[in-house]
Write an enzyme that holds these catalytic residues in place. Structure first.
Site, PDB file in Angstrom:
ATOM      1  N   CYS A  55     102.795  25.242  58.115  1.00 44.71           N
ATOM      2  CA  CYS A  55     102.601  26.592  57.165  1.00 44.71           C
ATOM      3  C   CYS A  55     101.307  27.220  56.852  1.00 44.71           C
ATOM      4  O   CYS A  55     101.120  28.100  56.550  1.00 44.71           O
ATOM      5  CB  CYS A  55     103.223  26.153  55.766  1.00 44.71           C
ATOM      6  SG  CYS A  55     104.504  25.093  55.817  1.00 44.71           S
ATOM      7  N   HIS A 187      99.566  30.326  48.269  1.00 46.62           N
ATOM      8  CA  HIS A 187     100.679  30.004  49.071  1.00 46.62           C
ATOM      9  C   HIS A 187     102.063  29.858  48.639  1.00 46.62           C
ATOM     10  O   HIS A 187     102.887  30.279  49.150  1.00 46.62           O
ATOM     11  CB  HIS A 187     100.256  28.387  49.334  1.00 46.62           C
ATOM     12  CG  HIS A 187     101.164  27.805  50.531  1.00 46.62           C
ATOM     13  ND1 HIS A 187     101.245  28.377  51.815  1.00 46.62           N
ATOM     14  CD2 HIS A 187     101.982  26.509  50.601  1.00 46.62           C
ATOM     15  CE1 HIS A 187     102.025  27.483  52.489  1.00 46.62           C
ATOM     16  NE2 HIS A 187     102.472  26.483  51.878  1.00 46.62           N
ATOM     17  N   GLU A 198      99.087  23.355  43.558  1.00 50.73           N
ATOM     18  CA  GLU A 198      98.502  24.725  43.744  1.00 50.73           C
ATOM     19  C   GLU A 198      97.421  25.322  42.647  1.00 50.73           C
ATOM     20  O   GLU A 198      96.390  25.419  42.378  1.00 50.73           O
ATOM     21  CB  GLU A 198      98.962  25.832  44.499  1.00 50.73           C
ATOM     22  CG  GLU A 198      98.028  26.960  45.174  1.00 50.73           C
ATOM     23  CD  GLU A 198      98.795  27.835  46.039  1.00 50.73           C
ATOM     24  OE1 GLU A 198      97.966  28.758  46.595  1.00 50.73           O
ATOM     25  OE2 GLU A 198      99.850  27.892  46.082  1.00 50.73           O
ATOM     26  N   LYS A 219     105.399  35.160  49.164  1.00 49.25           N
ATOM     27  CA  LYS A 219     106.863  34.638  49.446  1.00 49.25           C
ATOM     28  C   LYS A 219     108.026  35.136  48.403  1.00 49.25           C
ATOM     29  O   LYS A 219     109.257  34.509  48.647  1.00 49.25           O
ATOM     30  CB  LYS A 219     106.668  33.028  49.373  1.00 49.25           C
ATOM     31  CG  LYS A 219     105.759  32.434  50.773  1.00 49.25           C
ATOM     32  CD  LYS A 219     105.421  31.236  50.690  1.00 49.25           C
ATOM     33  CE  LYS A 219     104.731  30.511  51.736  1.00 49.25           C
ATOM     34  NZ  LYS A 219     103.188  31.095  51.472  1.00 49.25           N
ATOM     35  N   HIS A 224     109.474  32.054  52.919  1.00 50.21           N
ATOM     36  CA  HIS A 224     108.391  31.476  53.484  1.00 50.21           C
ATOM     37  C   HIS A 224     108.576  31.514  54.906  1.00 50.21           C
ATOM     38  O   HIS A 224     109.668  30.824  55.834  1.00 50.21           O
ATOM     39  CB  HIS A 224     108.771  29.965  53.048  1.00 50.21           C
ATOM     40  CG  HIS A 224     107.494  28.983  53.597  1.00 50.21           C
ATOM     41  ND1 HIS A 224     106.338  29.505  54.143  1.00 50.21           N
ATOM     42  CD2 HIS A 224     107.138  27.792  52.990  1.00 50.21           C
ATOM     43  CE1 HIS A 224     105.417  28.598  54.470  1.00 50.21           C
ATOM     44  NE2 HIS A 224     105.924  27.541  53.571  1.00 50.21           N
ATOM     45  N   PHE A 283     102.718  21.812  55.728  1.00 54.42           N
ATOM     46  CA  PHE A 283     103.326  20.426  55.785  1.00 54.42           C
ATOM     47  C   PHE A 283     102.414  19.505  56.704  1.00 54.42           C
ATOM     48  O   PHE A 283     101.672  19.858  57.539  1.00 54.42           O
ATOM     49  CB  PHE A 283     104.653  20.652  56.270  1.00 54.42           C
ATOM     50  CG  PHE A 283     105.654  20.852  55.353  1.00 54.42           C
ATOM     51  CD1 PHE A 283     105.761  20.967  54.255  1.00 54.42           C
ATOM     52  CD2 PHE A 283     106.822  21.121  56.054  1.00 54.42           C
ATOM     53  CE1 PHE A 283     106.605  21.194  53.379  1.00 54.42           C
ATOM     54  CE2 PHE A 283     108.003  21.602  55.168  1.00 54.42           C
ATOM     55  CZ  PHE A 283     107.747  21.481  53.898  1.00 54.42           C
TER      56      PHE A 283
END
Length: 297
Positions: A55, A187, A198, A219, A224, A283
């Site tokens: 990502c 994110h 986050e 997102k 995503h 990830f």
């Protein structure tokens, strides 16, 4: 990097044997071919490579292109991310990982930072930018949209300190302080752990100023985009600077426990954005932050 090509030809292999596998399967499958084909089509002669950090791919790609220009390896770089993984095996894999939202209410599906968040929504897309040195841009009379000034990349830590270091490193690289940041494009995946950690990372990196910045998650509107997310979200930061507007985190109704910052609930906000930071947390352990600012002579 075609997951579709792999999926289709594994079926051919199992049903009809190896002689029926597409002779172009390998070129279709390997992800570096995207960069290679773009370079061939447009006659780009310099460094040509791909970053694969889940990502965080789009953000790392732009960051590494930024570094290449800083180091004098190139005057111009084309960089970003692209992804098309909505296939049966792609969806099945993320479903088995319990990473996807399972609600049937589309308005409550991708809701970053919300107390009811329980997984992300898969999207597809691409975000690509042209980066160039200031001298090169001026020489060709380019319409300069914004300026990249900082890049940070780190490994993960459960307490959010890894992502915080990426932001801190980007600020150090840019020669700015936390107080200079107006807006954070998070994110913000709509998964429980990402949004919580986050938030902790933003607090660690920005200190008391974390209470004053506008934060949102793109997102919430487009899902995503995996490897493309960072490219699209970087462009969102550029547009926010150009238009003086920070979009809402759509669908966010009540922030979850530990999510206690300003995530731009309800409606978007018209405001001056001089400096924005875009975060990507991939990830497997990949954090990246880019800082972009309004261009001025």
């Amino acid at each position: 990097g075609s997951l579709q090509a792999m999926e289709k030809d594994v079926k051919k292999l199992n049903e009809k044997g190896p002689s029926r596998v597409n002779p172009l399967l390998v070129p279709l499958m390997i992800s570096n071919m995207a960069a290679g084909n773009v370079a061939i089509q447009f006659g780009l002669k310099g460094k040509c490579f791909n970053v694969v950090t889940a990502c965080a791919t789009g953000t790392h790609s732009i960051g590494e292109a930024f570094r290449s220009i800083q180091y004098g390896e190139a005057d111009v770089m084309v960089a970003g991310g692209a992804e098309a993984s909505i296939t049966p095996i792609g969806i099945a894999g993320f479903t088995s990982l319990t990473a996807l939202n399972t609600t049937e209410d589309a308005s409550r599906a991708s809701i970053p930072f919300d107390e009811d968040r329980n997984g992300f929504v898969m999207g597809e897309g691409a975000g690509v930018v042209v980066l160039e040195s200031l001298e090169h841009a001026k020489a060709r009379g380019a319409n300069i949209l914004a300026e990249v000034v900082g890049y940070g990349a780190t490994s993960p830590a459960e307490d959010g300190s890894g992502a915080a270091r990426a932001m801190e490193n980007a600020m150090k690289d840019a020669g700015i302080t936390a107080e200079d940041i107006d807006y954070v494009n998070a994110h913000g995946t709509s998964t429980h752990h990402n949004d919580l950690f986050e938030t902790k990372a933003i607090r660690l990196a920005l200190g008391d100023h974390a209470e004053k910045v506008k934060i949102n998650s793109t997102k919430s509107m487009i899902g995503h985009l995996l490897g493309a997310a960072g490219g699209v979200e970087f462009i969102t930061c550029v547009k926010s600077i150009q238009d003086g507007f920070v979009h809402a985190t759509v669908g966010l109704e009540k922030p979850g426990e530990g999510c206690d910052l300003d995530y731009t609930m309800g409606d978007g906000v018209s405001m001056n954005v001089d400096v924005a930071i875009s975060n990507s947390l991939g990830f497997g352990g990949h954090n990246a932050s880019l800082i972009v600012k309004k261009f001025s002579e």
